[in-house]
Design a protein around this motif. Structure first.
Motif, PDB file in Angstrom:
ATOM      1  N   ALA A 172       9.913   4.219   9.455  1.00 34.33           N
ATOM      2  CA  ALA A 172      10.611   5.502   9.303  1.00 34.33           C
ATOM      3  C   ALA A 172      10.356   6.051   7.908  1.00 34.33           C
ATOM      4  N   ILE A 173      10.474   7.367   7.776  1.00 36.93           N
ATOM      5  CA  ILE A 173      10.191   7.993   6.485  1.00 36.93           C
ATOM      6  C   ILE A 173      11.171   7.539   5.415  1.00 36.93           C
ATOM      7  N   ASP A 174      12.434   7.293   5.802  1.00 36.71           N
ATOM      8  CA  ASP A 174      13.420   6.823   4.828  1.00 36.71           C
ATOM      9  C   ASP A 174      12.998   5.487   4.236  1.00 36.71           C
ATOM     10  N   ALA A 175      12.515   4.585   5.084  1.00 39.78           N
ATOM     11  CA  ALA A 175      12.078   3.270   4.597  1.00 39.78           C
ATOM     12  C   ALA A 175      10.871   3.407   3.682  1.00 39.78           C
ATOM     13  N   ALA A 176       9.949   4.310   4.035  1.00 41.34           N
ATOM     14  CA  ALA A 176       8.742   4.470   3.234  1.00 41.34           C
ATOM     15  C   ALA A 176       9.033   5.062   1.857  1.00 41.34           C
ATOM     16  N   LEU A 177      10.048   5.910   1.771  1.00 42.34           N
ATOM     17  CA  LEU A 177      10.348   6.598   0.519  1.00 42.34           C
ATOM     18  C   LEU A 177      11.380   5.877  -0.327  1.00 42.34           C
ATOM     19  N   THR A 178      12.182   5.018   0.269  1.00 46.24           N
ATOM     20  CA  THR A 178      13.294   4.426  -0.482  1.00 46.24           C
ATOM     21  C   THR A 178      13.230   2.902  -0.474  1.00 46.24           C
ATOM     22  N   SER A 179      14.147   2.285   0.236  1.00 45.05           N
ATOM     23  CA  SER A 179      14.371   0.844   0.103  1.00 45.05           C
ATOM     24  C   SER A 179      13.431  -0.018   0.940  1.00 45.05           C
ATOM     25  N   GLY A 180      12.574   0.589   1.762  1.00 42.20           N
ATOM     26  CA  GLY A 180      11.736  -0.219   2.643  1.00 42.20           C
ATOM     27  C   GLY A 180      10.352  -0.510   2.106  1.00 42.20           C
ATOM     28  N   LYS A 181      10.079  -0.180   0.842  1.00 45.45           N
ATOM     29  CA  LYS A 181       8.737  -0.361   0.302  1.00 45.45           C
ATOM     30  C   LYS A 181       8.331  -1.832   0.258  1.00 45.45           C
ATOM     31  N   ALA A 182       9.260  -2.701  -0.119  1.00 48.55           N
ATOM     32  CA  ALA A 182       8.925  -4.122  -0.204  1.00 48.55           C
ATOM     33  C   ALA A 182       8.518  -4.676   1.159  1.00 48.55           C
ATOM     34  N   ASP A 183       9.228  -4.256   2.207  1.00 50.05           N
ATOM     35  CA  ASP A 183       8.870  -4.703   3.559  1.00 50.05           C
ATOM     36  C   ASP A 183       7.509  -4.159   3.976  1.00 50.05           C
ATOM     37  N   ILE A 184       7.238  -2.911   3.616  1.00 47.61           N
ATOM     38  CA  ILE A 184       5.941  -2.315   3.957  1.00 47.61           C
ATOM     39  C   ILE A 184       4.816  -3.061   3.246  1.00 47.61           C
ATOM     40  N   GLU A 185       5.014  -3.376   1.969  1.00 40.36           N
ATOM     41  CA  GLU A 185       4.000  -4.125   1.227  1.00 40.36           C
ATOM     42  C   GLU A 185       3.726  -5.482   1.876  1.00 40.36           C
ATOM     43  N   ALA A 186       4.795  -6.178   2.252  1.00 38.54           N
ATOM     44  CA  ALA A 186       4.627  -7.498   2.882  1.00 38.54           C
ATOM     45  C   ALA A 186       3.885  -7.375   4.217  1.00 38.54           C
ATOM     46  N   ASP A 187       4.235  -6.370   5.005  1.00 41.15           N
ATOM     47  CA  ASP A 187       3.587  -6.188   6.303  1.00 41.15           C
ATOM     48  C   ASP A 187       2.109  -5.809   6.147  1.00 41.15           C
ATOM     49  N   VAL A 188       1.824  -4.932   5.179  1.00 37.26           N
ATOM     50  CA  VAL A 188       0.429  -4.554   4.926  1.00 37.26           C
ATOM     51  C   VAL A 188      -0.374  -5.772   4.462  1.00 37.26           C
ATOM     52  N   HIS A 189       0.212  -6.582   3.604  1.00 34.39           N
ATOM     53  CA  HIS A 189      -0.463  -7.790   3.124  1.00 34.39           C
ATOM     54  C   HIS A 189      -0.800  -8.721   4.284  1.00 34.39           C
ATOM     55  N   ASP A 190       0.155  -8.938   5.170  1.00 32.94           N
ATOM     56  CA  ASP A 190      -0.085  -9.837   6.307  1.00 32.94           C
ATOM     57  C   ASP A 190      -1.168  -9.297   7.233  1.00 32.94           C
ATOM     58  N   LEU A 191      -1.073  -8.010   7.586  1.00 32.36           N
ATOM     59  CA  LEU A 191      -2.050  -7.427   8.498  1.00 32.36           C
ATOM     60  C   LEU A 191      -3.439  -7.380   7.876  1.00 32.36           C
ATOM     61  N   LEU A 192      -3.516  -7.006   6.597  1.00 31.58           N
ATOM     62  CA  LEU A 192      -4.817  -6.942   5.921  1.00 31.58           C
ATOM     63  C   LEU A 192      -5.432  -8.335   5.817  1.00 31.58           C
ATOM     64  N   SER A 193      -4.628  -9.339   5.532  1.00 31.75           N
ATOM     65  CA  SER A 193      -5.148 -10.707   5.452  1.00 31.75           C
ATOM     66  C   SER A 193      -5.711 -11.153   6.796  1.00 31.75           C
TER      67      SER A 193
END
Length: 322
Positions: A147-168
Motif C-alpha cells: 500500500a502507498i502508506d506503507a511505502a511512504l511511511t512505516s513500511g519501508k523496512a519491510d519493503i527493503e527486507a522483501d526486496v532483498h529476499d526476492l532479489l537474492s
C-alpha cells in the motif's frame, strides 16, 4: 655477405630470448589482499585463487589468470552520483504503481559482491546489467504488492527486507556468481507537488480522525470507569443500608422479645410503662386544647407561643451581647 647460418643463429637466439622472457614473465603472478583470481588452462576454468601473495602457473598461452576485486560494490538504482557528489535522477526508471493503484517514485542502493569469480566472468555477458534488471523487477514486484502508506511511511523496512529476499532468489537462480549483501531504500516519494499535497491532506485527515477516535475512546473509558465506580458505591451503600436495617430489625426484635417476656411476667406493670413511655414521646410536641362538653373551644392560656417568644428574645439578647 652474411651467411644463412648466421642469420638462422641470430633468429634462434632472438626466439630463445623471447621464449625465455615469456616463460619468465608469465609463470608467476601476484594476488593482492583485495583481489581474487581465476586460473584458466587453454581457456578452461581450473580453480579460483583467493590466497594473497605470489603464485605460480604454466606459461602463457597454456595458462592465464583473470583477477577480480573482493570489494563490496554499490548499485545505484534510480539515480547516479558522480565523484563530485552531483546526483542525477532517472524518474522514468523509478516510477512504479503500488498495490492500491497509486504512483510513487522509489530508488534504492544494492550492495553486492562477487562470491564466485568464474561464474561472474563466464556465466553471463554482463552480470551487472542482469543485476540491475533483477533489482528493478524485485522492487516493482514488492512495491506493487504494498500500500502507498506503507511505502511512504512505516513500511519501508519491510519493503527493503522483501526486496532483498526476492532479489537474492533471482540472483541465485541466474547463477552469475554474485551475492546480495544489503538493500537500502533511498527515497520513496509522490510524483508531483499536487499529488504530494493531496496525500498530505489525506494523511492529516487520517491523523485527525485517529486523534478524535483516541479522545473519544479515552472519554468513553473515563465515563465507563466513573459509572463502574458509582455503581460500586451505590451497591456498597445499599449493602450498608441493608446491613443497618437488618441489625436494626434484629434490635427491634430483641427489644420486643424482652418486652414480651416482661409483659408475660407482669402484664399490668408493663402495659402502664409502655403507656407512660408513649406519652413521654408524644406530649412534648402536642398542642393542648380545653374543650367544653358541648364541643365548643374554650379560651386557654397560650403557653406555646409565649415559650417561643421567650426563646427568641433570649437568643436576640445573647447575640447582642456577643
Amino acid at each position: 655477405m652474411v651467411s644463412l647460418k648466421r642469420i638462422y643463429t641470430i633468429l634462434g637466439l632472438v626466439l630463445g630470448i623471447l621464449i625465455l622472457g615469456l616463460v619468465a614473465f608469465t609463470t608467476w603472478y601476484t594476488v593482492d589482499e583485495s583481489e581474487q583470481a581465476v586460473l584458466l588452462t587453454f581457456g578452461k576454468v581450473e580453480e579460483g585463487v583467493e590466497e594473497p601473495g605470489l603464485n605460480f602457473k604454466l606459461p602463457w598461452p597454456i595458462q592465464s589468470v583473470e583477477k577480480l576485486s573482493k570489494e563490496t560494490f554499490s548499485l545505484q538504482f534510480g539515480y547516479e552520483e558522480n565523484e563530485d557528489g552531483v546526483i542525477k535522477e532517472f524518474p522514468e526508471e523509478t516510477k512504479m504503481i503500488t498495490g492500491d493503484e497509486n504512483i510513487v517514485l522509489a530508488d534504492l542502493v544494492v550492495q553486492w559482491k562477487i562470491n564466485e569469480p568464474s561464474k561472474y566472468l563466464y556465466n553471463a555477458d554482463n552480470p551487472e546489467e542482469i543485476l540491475r534488471d533483477a533489482t528493478s523487477a524485485s522492487l516493482r514486484s514488492i512495491i506493487g504488492n504494498s500500500a502507498i502508506d506503507a511505502a511512504l511511511t512505516s513500511g519501508k523496512a519491510d519493503i527493503e527486507a522483501d526486496v532483498h529476499d526476492l532479489l537474492s532468489q533471482l540472483i541465485q537462480k541466474y547463477d552469475i556468481g554474485i551475492s546480495i549483501l544489503a538493500v537500502k531504500l533511498q527515497d520513496v516519494e509522490l510524483p508531483n507537488d499536487e499529488v504530494r499535497q493531496a496525500f498530505t491532506q489525506v494523511t492529516d485527515a487520517r491523523e485527525t480522525m485517529n486523534t478524535k477516535l483516541n479522545e473519544a475512546n479515552k472519554y468513553k473509558n473515563q465515563k465507563e470507569n466513573e459509572a463502574v465506580g458509582e455503581q460500586k458505591a451505590i451497591i456498597s451503600r445499599a449493602q450498608g443500608d441493608k446491613a443497618a436495617r437488618v441489625e436494626a430489625a434484629r434490635g427491634s426484635v430483641a427489644v420486643f422479645n424482652e418486652l414480651y417476656a416482661e409483659y408475660k411476667n407482669n402484664p399490668d406493670i408493663t402495659k402502664q410503662r409502655l403507656v407512660l413511655e408513649t406519652l413521654e414521646q408524644v406530649l412534648p410536641g402536642a398542642e393542648i386544647y380545653i374543650m367544653n362538653d358541648d364541643g365548643n373551644t374554650l379560651k386557654y392560656f397560650p403557653i406555646r407561643p409565649l415559650e417561643n417568644t421567650k426563646a427568641a428574645t433570649e437568643e436576640g439578647v445573647k447575640a447582642k451581647d456577643e
